[in-house]
Design an enzyme around this catalytic site. Structure first.
Site, short mmCIF file in Angstrom:
data_model
loop_
_atom_site.label_atom_id
_atom_site.label_comp_id
_atom_site.label_asym_id
_atom_site.label_seq_id
_atom_site.Cartn_x
_atom_site.Cartn_y
_atom_site.Cartn_z
CG HIS A 1 -1.85 1.00 1.09
ND1 HIS A 1 -1.70 2.31 1.28
CD2 HIS A 1 -3.27 0.80 0.53
CE1 HIS A 1 -3.23 2.99 1.24
NE2 HIS A 1 -3.93 1.81 0.60
CG ASP B 1 -8.52 -2.94 -2.67
OD1 ASP B 1 -9.78 -3.04 -2.35
OD2 ASP B 1 -7.86 -2.07 -3.05
N1 CMC Z 1 3.99 -7.66 -5.16
C1 CMC Z 1 5.51 -7.66 -5.35
N2 CMC Z 1 6.38 -6.56 -5.05
C2 CMC Z 1 5.72 -5.59 -4.79
C3 CMC Z 1 4.62 -5.14 -4.44
C4 CMC Z 1 3.69 -6.54 -4.80
N3 CMC Z 1 2.13 -6.33 -4.80
N4 CMC Z 1 4.42 -3.93 -3.87
C5 CMC Z 1 5.39 -3.51 -3.79
N5 CMC Z 1 6.39 -4.43 -4.46
C6 CMC Z 1 7.86 -4.23 -4.17
C7 CMC Z 1 8.52 -3.34 -5.39
O1 CMC Z 1 8.86 -3.96 -6.41
C8 CMC Z 1 9.47 -2.60 -4.61
O2 CMC Z 1 10.66 -3.48 -4.78
P1 CMC Z 1 12.00 -2.81 -4.73
O3 CMC Z 1 12.38 -2.10 -3.61
O4 CMC Z 1 13.14 -4.03 -4.77
O5 CMC Z 1 12.19 -2.18 -6.21
C9 CMC Z 1 9.04 -2.38 -3.34
O6 CMC Z 1 8.08 -3.29 -3.05
C10 CMC Z 1 8.43 -1.05 -3.13
O7 CMC Z 1 7.33 -0.95 -3.92
P2 CMC Z 1 6.73 0.59 -4.48
O8 CMC Z 1 6.12 0.28 -5.77
O9 CMC Z 1 7.92 1.48 -4.30
O10 CMC Z 1 5.54 0.63 -3.37
P3 CMC Z 1 4.50 1.88 -3.73
O11 CMC Z 1 4.24 2.42 -2.33
O12 CMC Z 1 4.67 3.04 -4.87
O13 CMC Z 1 3.29 1.10 -4.23
C11 CMC Z 1 1.28 -0.33 -4.60
C12 CMC Z 1 2.20 0.62 -3.49
C13 CMC Z 1 -0.06 -0.46 -3.78
C14 CMC Z 1 0.90 0.58 -5.86
C15 CMC Z 1 1.91 -1.57 -4.76
O14 CMC Z 1 2.40 -2.25 -3.53
C16 CMC Z 1 1.20 -2.46 -5.62
O15 CMC Z 1 1.31 -2.36 -6.70
N6 CMC Z 1 0.29 -3.54 -5.06
C17 CMC Z 1 -0.56 -4.33 -5.73
C18 CMC Z 1 -1.85 -3.61 -6.23
C19 CMC Z 1 -2.53 -3.52 -5.22
O16 CMC Z 1 -3.09 -4.34 -4.33
N7 CMC Z 1 -3.50 -2.27 -4.96
C20 CMC Z 1 -4.24 -1.95 -4.08
C21 CMC Z 1 -3.89 -0.91 -2.82
S1 CMC Z 1 -4.91 -0.52 -1.94
C22 CMC Z 1 -6.08 0.19 -2.58
C23 CMC Z 1 -6.71 1.59 -1.62
O17 CMC Z 1 -6.35 1.56 -0.39
O18 CMC Z 1 -7.29 2.33 -2.14
#
Ligand code: CMC
Length: 431
Positions: free
Chosen positions: A308, A366
């Protein structure tokens, strides 16, 4: 007490500006940069508003590191345990928990507005039979702006209140009909003898020939999902409603813009992706292969429902909904078990695997809401519609708060221009 300030020095010119710091009641303070351009000639640069408070708000508080979510100061855990969606609507809109008289008056008023104008009903027929229900929602909700000329003075608090009641009340009818239209089934009119959530389920699943048999666990599970998604401070769709409403636009049109923003897969579409992913994993029978792909830097695949942007410890909503997910699936039995078994296996891996532990990747709300909605028989393309149904009260509470905030101005962000230098027009024959 002395007011906190921050002094900023322009290293190129040595010029300084002292900027006031505003303290909230909870959480980080904010530097007031409004005089920066006048004093130093700079804008601030923050794409995606990563470190910018776009407004002050007294509605919802989130602490992503500690996993805290509060509506009007009440922890989400307590509201989830003791409250109902309609009571939470009252709380978000009016700022306090209602007395029993206030709640019954509010419920009565919300019920009074539950029908749609018959002319609005005909709007549905203009959509293709296979239209996405969110496309229908954007159109039909926006069309409400053409119907209520008795309450369009957005500066009048009573007009705003009437609009809020109408939106909360009509949302279940609009949402259920977007589903019925795709199925080709007759629209079911609201039944005001039922509760808010039960009425929505009935409008979705009942037909004129077969009455919907209420399952109290479904009603409670959906009510819980609505409570947990009712507000989440300045997210993309809420900020969209605030920005479009800041021009004093018609509130139904402003909320319709919010629905459009929510539709995006990065916002309201995540629980749908969770179920699609769980189904593929269940079909392949190989959880480990998907986990390996999620960890592989060269593979763009991510485990949907994990991680998240704000909650870097755990998502407090996920903890609450996980319990309901277990309860519901235990009650429903084997039919939904394959998806749930995959979910449990992923959950286990995420708590034990270094990759997920290091990056603080926990199942989010989710992850579980997708499983619950699926188990209730709600089709995938209706998942964002359920999110919109829940979030309507958040949108309208923020819009209302903005409209009576004396600091509020038309939203008009600035930019860092990176285009061409001034140049002269070249006649077409010389290009
Ligand atoms: N599966 C595998 N690796 C992940 C995931 C995942 N779901 N999410 C983050 N990572 C890894 C990412 O590759 C990165 O690794 P590294 O540091 O080695 O490069 C690290 O964790 C940090 O990720 P980030 O993309 O910088 O994190 P973020 O805060 O920008 O992204 C997120 C948050 C929710 C977009 C992301 O975790 C994601 O894509 N999750 C899957 C989609 C999802 O479930 N979305 C619903 C969120 S809840 C909705 C709401 O509250 O409205």
């Amino acid at each position: 007490m002395t007011k906190r300030t921050v002094t900023l020095t322009d290293n190129a010119t040595g010029k300084q500006v002292e900027l006031p710091v505003h303290e909230g009641t909870h959480g980080p303070a904010a530097i007031d940069v409004r005089s920066l351009y006048k004093e130093l000639g700079y804008f601030t640069y923050d794409p995606g508003f990563m470190a910018t408070a776009s407004c002050s708000s007294a509605i919802t508080y989130i602490d992503g590191d500690k996993g805290i979510l509060m509506y009007r100061g009440y922890p989400i855990e307590q509201l989830a345990e003791h409250s109902t969606y309609l009571e939470v609507c009252y709380l978000l809109l009016y700022g306090h928990l209602p007395t029993s008289t206030e709640l019954s008056d509010f419920s009565r008023i919300v019920k009074e507005h539950s029908m749609l104008h018959e002319a609005l009903r005909r709007f549905y027929g203009g959509f293709r039979h296979d239209a996405h229900p969110m496309a229908i929602m954007v159109g039909v909700f926006g069309a409400l702006s053409a119907f209520y000329h008795d309450s369009t003075d957005v500066q009048n608090p009573r007009h705003r209140e009437i609009s809020a009641h109408r939106m909360i009340s009509k949302m279940p009818t609009i949402a259920a009909w977007s589903y019925k239209y795709a199925l080709g089934q007759p629209f079911m009119y609201p039944d005001n003898s039922l509760g808010y959530t039960e009425n929505f389920l009935r409008m979705m699943f009942s037909t004129p020939t077969t009455a919907y048999k209420t399952n109290p666990t479904f009603v409670r599970a959906l009510d819980l999902i609505l409570i947990l998604h009712a507000d989440h401070e300045q997210n993309a769709s809420t900020s969209t409603v605030r920005l479009s409403g800041s021009s004093e636009a018609n509130p139904f049109a402003a909320v319709s813009a919010g629905i459009a923003s929510l539709w995006g897969p990065l916002h309201g579409g995540a629980n749908e992706s969770v179920v699609r992913m769980l189904s593929s994993i269940a079909e392949s029978g190989n959880v480990n292969q998907y986990v390996a792909r999620a960890k592989d830097k060269d593979d763009p695949f991510r485990l949907m429902g994990f991680g998240h942007r704000v909650y870097k410890n755990f998502d407090p909503r996920a903890k609450i909904i996980r319990k309901m997910c277990h309860q519901l699936l235990a009650e429903l039995g084997a039919e939904n078990q394959p998806l749930f078994e995959v979910a449990l296996e992923l959950e286990r891996i995420a708590t034990e695997d270094e990759y997920f532990i290091e990056r603080k990747l926990y199942p989010n709300v989710d992850f579980y809401s997708g499983i619950i909605l699926r188990a209730m028989g709600i089709p995938l393309n209706m998942f964002p519609v359920i999110f919109a149904l829940a979030r309507i009260v958040g949108w309208i509470s923020h819009w209302n708060e903005m409209m009576h905030d004396p600091e509020s101005r038309i939203g008009r962000p600035r930019q860092l221009y990176t285009g061409e230098q001034p140049r002269d027009y070249v006649p077409i024959e010389q290009r």
